[in-house]
Design an enzyme around this catalytic site. Structure first.
Site, short mmCIF file in Angstrom:
data_model
loop_
_atom_site.label_atom_id
_atom_site.label_comp_id
_atom_site.label_asym_id
_atom_site.label_seq_id
_atom_site.Cartn_x
_atom_site.Cartn_y
_atom_site.Cartn_z
N ASP A 151 -1.59 10.35 -10.13
CA ASP A 151 -1.09 9.54 -9.03
C ASP A 151 0.22 10.21 -8.61
OD1 ASP A 151 0.28 7.74 -7.41
OD2 ASP A 151 -0.32 5.98 -8.55
N VAL A 152 0.26 10.79 -7.42
CA VAL A 152 1.41 11.61 -7.04
C VAL A 152 2.70 10.82 -6.91
CG1 VAL A 152 0.01 13.37 -5.90
CG2 VAL A 152 0.91 11.45 -4.55
N ASN A 197 -1.53 18.14 -1.19
CA ASN A 197 -2.56 17.72 -0.26
C ASN A 197 -2.78 16.21 -0.24
OD1 ASN A 197 -5.16 18.04 1.34
ND2 ASN A 197 -5.97 17.21 -0.59
N TYR A 230 2.21 6.87 8.95
CA TYR A 230 1.70 8.22 8.68
C TYR A 230 2.53 9.27 9.41
CZ TYR A 230 -1.81 11.93 8.12
OH TYR A 230 -2.45 13.11 7.80
N LYS A 273 4.98 12.26 7.88
CA LYS A 273 4.72 13.67 8.14
C LYS A 273 5.91 14.36 8.82
CE LYS A 273 0.56 13.89 6.37
NZ LYS A 273 0.28 14.73 5.18
N THR A 303 -13.27 14.36 8.51
CA THR A 303 -13.27 13.67 7.22
C THR A 303 -13.29 12.16 7.47
OG1 THR A 303 -10.88 13.41 7.02
CG2 THR A 303 -11.81 15.54 6.32
#
Length: 245
Positions: free
Chosen positions: A58-59, A85, A150, A154, A185
């Site tokens: 889990d990053v 990623n 999001y 970014k 995706t």
């Protein structure tokens, strides 16, 4: 096309569509591939060519990062390449998104990358240098209405990349980012299967195949990009040009 023989590459978010593709491509290129994901890492590692290791990650968890690097070094030695990623997306405007959702997106997309860089860098120094590639987005280069969390994450990731590139340059560690356009995706589609961002009016009127984006990522991670650090590599099919009249 790319040769990573003898290199140890760690890919986060490895169980997602792009992560799976990246892991397979690095494995086929001869890398000691470490596939890191919250679930399914061992199963994915077992399907890859060559030498692969699955690690649970889990990053957002600093201890899990430390454990992942320790397991990597125990198996393969120092990390040569880190691919940040892992990503999380929640739809919502500046007024509609909940604070918890906003924080969750930033925690994965920004804090997760910070933890990856700060944990992998000491390992890369042992190897004499390395390459870090952050998977960013066109949402980090332009306005993304309805994706405020999001897009914010970014844009902030760009600042992290540039700061890290300057800080780690003398350690022979390069830090760059790849900014994909719309990739085919599940993240690009609503629950009913429709495109969240229709692409038919753009210069290349289709979504990218994950393998196309992997070409850019492997380039940035390879010695072919050895003179690039702090760079933003755009692979958006002309998205930022706007719709074709």
């Amino acid at each position: 096309m790319f040769d990573f023989t003898g290199k140890t590459v760690l890919v986060t978010g490895a169980s997602g569509a792009l992560g799976t593709t990246l892991s397979a491509r690095f494995a086929r290129a001869g890398a000691n591939t470490v596939v890191a994901a919250r679930t399914g890492a061992d199963e994915l590692a077992a399907t890859l060519d060559g030498t692969a290791l699955g690690v649970r990650l889990d990053v957002t968890d600093e201890q899990q990062w430390a454990d992942a690097i320790a397991r990597t070094e125990e198996r393969f030695g120092p990390v040569d390449v880190l691919i940040n990623n892992a990503a999380y997306l929640r739809v919502g405007t500046t007024e509609s998104i909940s604070l918890d959702e906003f924080r969750q997106v930033l925690d994965t997309n920004l804090t997760g990358a910070l933890l990856g860089i700060r944990t992998a860098a000491p390992s890369m120094r042992k190897a004499g240098g390395g390459a870090i590639v952050n998977i960013n987005s066109v949402a980090g280069l332009t306005a993304a209405p309805g994706l405020v969390a999001y897009s914010s994450s970014k844009w902030a990731l760009r600042g992290l990349m540039r700061a890290a590139a300057k800080e780690l340059a003398r350690d022979h560690i390069r830090v760059n980012s790849v900014h994909p356009g719309i990739i085919g995706t599940p993240l690009a589609h609503a629950p009913d299967g429709s495109e969240i961002v229709p692409v038919g009016g753009f210069a290349i009127p289709r979504q990218a195949d994950p393998d196309e984006i992997a070409d850019f990522v492997l380039f940035a991670a390879s010695d072919r990009a050895r003179f690039a650090t702090g760079s933003e590599i755009l692979a958006d099919g002309g998205f930022l040009l706007g719709p074709v009249a």
